[in-house]
Each structure stands twice: as C-alpha cells, then as structure tokens.
Design a protein around this motif. Sequence first.
Motif, PDB file in Angstrom:
ATOM      1  N   LEU A  37       0.825  -1.207   0.000  1.00 61.06           N
ATOM      2  CA  LEU A  37       0.000   0.000   0.000  1.00 61.06           C
ATOM      3  C   LEU A  37       0.863   1.262   0.000  1.00 61.06           C
ATOM      4  O   LEU A  37       0.600   2.198  -0.752  1.00 61.06           O
ATOM      5  N   ASN A  38       1.918   1.265   0.817  1.00 63.53           N
ATOM      6  CA  ASN A  38       2.851   2.412   0.822  1.00 63.53           C
ATOM      7  C   ASN A  38       3.497   2.600  -0.545  1.00 63.53           C
ATOM      8  O   ASN A  38       3.603   3.719  -1.043  1.00 63.53           O
ATOM      9  N   ASN A  39       3.918   1.503  -1.153  1.00 64.88           N
ATOM     10  CA  ASN A  39       4.528   1.547  -2.481  1.00 64.88           C
ATOM     11  C   ASN A  39       3.530   2.094  -3.504  1.00 64.88           C
ATOM     12  O   ASN A  39       3.868   2.946  -4.332  1.00 64.88           O
ATOM     13  N   PHE A  40       2.303   1.619  -3.429  1.00 63.17           N
ATOM     14  CA  PHE A  40       1.246   2.046  -4.345  1.00 63.17           C
ATOM     15  C   PHE A  40       0.986   3.554  -4.210  1.00 63.17           C
ATOM     16  O   PHE A  40       0.982   4.289  -5.204  1.00 63.17           O
ATOM     17  N   VAL A  41       0.795   4.017  -2.976  1.00 61.63           N
ATOM     18  CA  VAL A  41       0.513   5.444  -2.733  1.00 61.63           C
ATOM     19  C   VAL A  41       1.704   6.307  -3.164  1.00 61.63           C
ATOM     20  O   VAL A  41       1.529   7.351  -3.819  1.00 61.63           O
ATOM     21  N   ASN A  42       2.913   5.895  -2.819  1.00 67.32           N
ATOM     22  CA  ASN A  42       4.106   6.661  -3.218  1.00 67.32           C
ATOM     23  C   ASN A  42       4.228   6.765  -4.729  1.00 67.32           C
ATOM     24  O   ASN A  42       4.604   7.813  -5.261  1.00 67.32           O
ATOM     25  N   ASN A  43       3.944   5.684  -5.442  1.00 70.52           N
ATOM     26  CA  ASN A  43       3.994   5.726  -6.908  1.00 70.52           C
ATOM     27  C   ASN A  43       2.951   6.688  -7.476  1.00 70.52           C
ATOM     28  O   ASN A  43       3.218   7.403  -8.444  1.00 70.52           O
ATOM     29  N   ILE A  44       1.775   6.719  -6.880  1.00 78.67           N
ATOM     30  CA  ILE A  44       0.738   7.659  -7.329  1.00 78.67           C
ATOM     31  C   ILE A  44       1.189   9.096  -7.071  1.00 78.67           C
ATOM     32  O   ILE A  44       1.080   9.958  -7.946  1.00 78.67           O
ATOM     33  N   LEU A  45       1.703   9.356  -5.865  1.00 78.56           N
ATOM     34  CA  LEU A  45       2.150  10.711  -5.509  1.00 78.56           C
ATOM     35  C   LEU A  45       3.292  11.195  -6.405  1.00 78.56           C
ATOM     36  O   LEU A  45       3.398  12.393  -6.681  1.00 78.56           O
ATOM     37  N   LYS A  46       4.130  10.262  -6.846  1.00 77.02           N
ATOM     38  CA  LYS A  46       5.244  10.616  -7.720  1.00 77.02           C
ATOM     39  C   LYS A  46       4.831  10.651  -9.194  1.00 77.02           C
ATOM     40  O   LYS A  46       5.647  10.940 -10.060  1.00 77.02           O
ATOM     41  N   GLY A  47       3.568  10.353  -9.463  1.00 79.73           N
ATOM     42  CA  GLY A  47       3.072  10.394 -10.835  1.00 79.73           C
ATOM     43  C   GLY A  47       3.551   9.240 -11.701  1.00 79.73           C
ATOM     44  O   GLY A  47       3.490   9.311 -12.922  1.00 79.73           O
TER      45      GLY A  47
END
Length: 170
Positions: A37-47
Amino acid sequence: GIDTGEIILKSKNFSVKKNSIPRDYLIKTNFCYMAALNNFVNNILKGKSFLKITQKRTEATYFKRFYTDKMGLINWDWHGDEIEKFIRACSKPYSGAFTYILEKNKLFKLNLFKAKFKKNQKFNHPFLNGKVYKIYRNGDCDIFCNNGYLRIKQVSLNKKILRPDKILKH
C-alpha cells in the motif's frame, strides 16, 4: 470480482518458520499489505504509471472458505503428522481443530491448539486411534493416532484454555 482485474502491483514472497500457526502468517501478510500500500501510494504521488499485467485465468486458484467451527473435526485415523499440521492450521486466531469427548454420558466439543506427533509403531491398531494413552504431570496428554501418538499440549473447552489433563482421562 475484486481479484479478477489486471495486476498493477505485486508483493515479494515471504517465508515463515516450519511450525508456524495462522497468526504468524497473518502478521507477515499484514506487513506485506502495508508495504504494498505504501509503495502504491508513493507511486501515485510521484506520478509514476503502473505496468498492467493481465491475469491468466488458467493459473488462477480459488479455495473455498474453511470454517474451523464446522470443518475442523479431527479424523483420528489420519496419519499423526497430518493431524499435527491440521491442528496447527486451525490454531489461533481461529477456534482450533476439534474432537468430541464423552463425559458422564454427555458429549463435549474439545478444541485442540498445540500438539506434537511422536512416531511409534509399537501401538499401531485402528481401535486405539483417538484414545488417551498417557497423562503427564505437566498436564500434557498422549492420544493414539495412526503410526504413533499425539502429545496434546493445549486445549479449550467452552472457549476456556486449559491444560489437557484437566479434561482428558484414561
């Protein structure tokens, strides 16, 4: 369904100790979920975009839900190491594998949580399977099974954890 779409993120495999119980797996998978989940959210935030992988239906697996309260009945004719694994698989946080005991003409459901198989060809007759063989001072009890006996270390009666010798008799 929830599990039929494209794969956009995978977690790494993990390992657990040989004699783990379901609670150990749940703890490990919860850490994997949090990391994913952290990886998923971080990837979204980084575009970042996600590589989508189509699932192959021929490789999909599905297991019906296992209800320990209904399906956790021990078959004392199974090989002892299989019963040990079954008890461990039904252990905490689940309600435990179970057997029935007859006490004063009343049938009681007894849940088992900890057991260790001991191979012994000396006492190997189907009539003995499921019968108490020995009771120890520390509270453990041995019960005959196919190819040996199970040393029972923890039981529960009416959701109360007890030493096996408080319930099981010769």
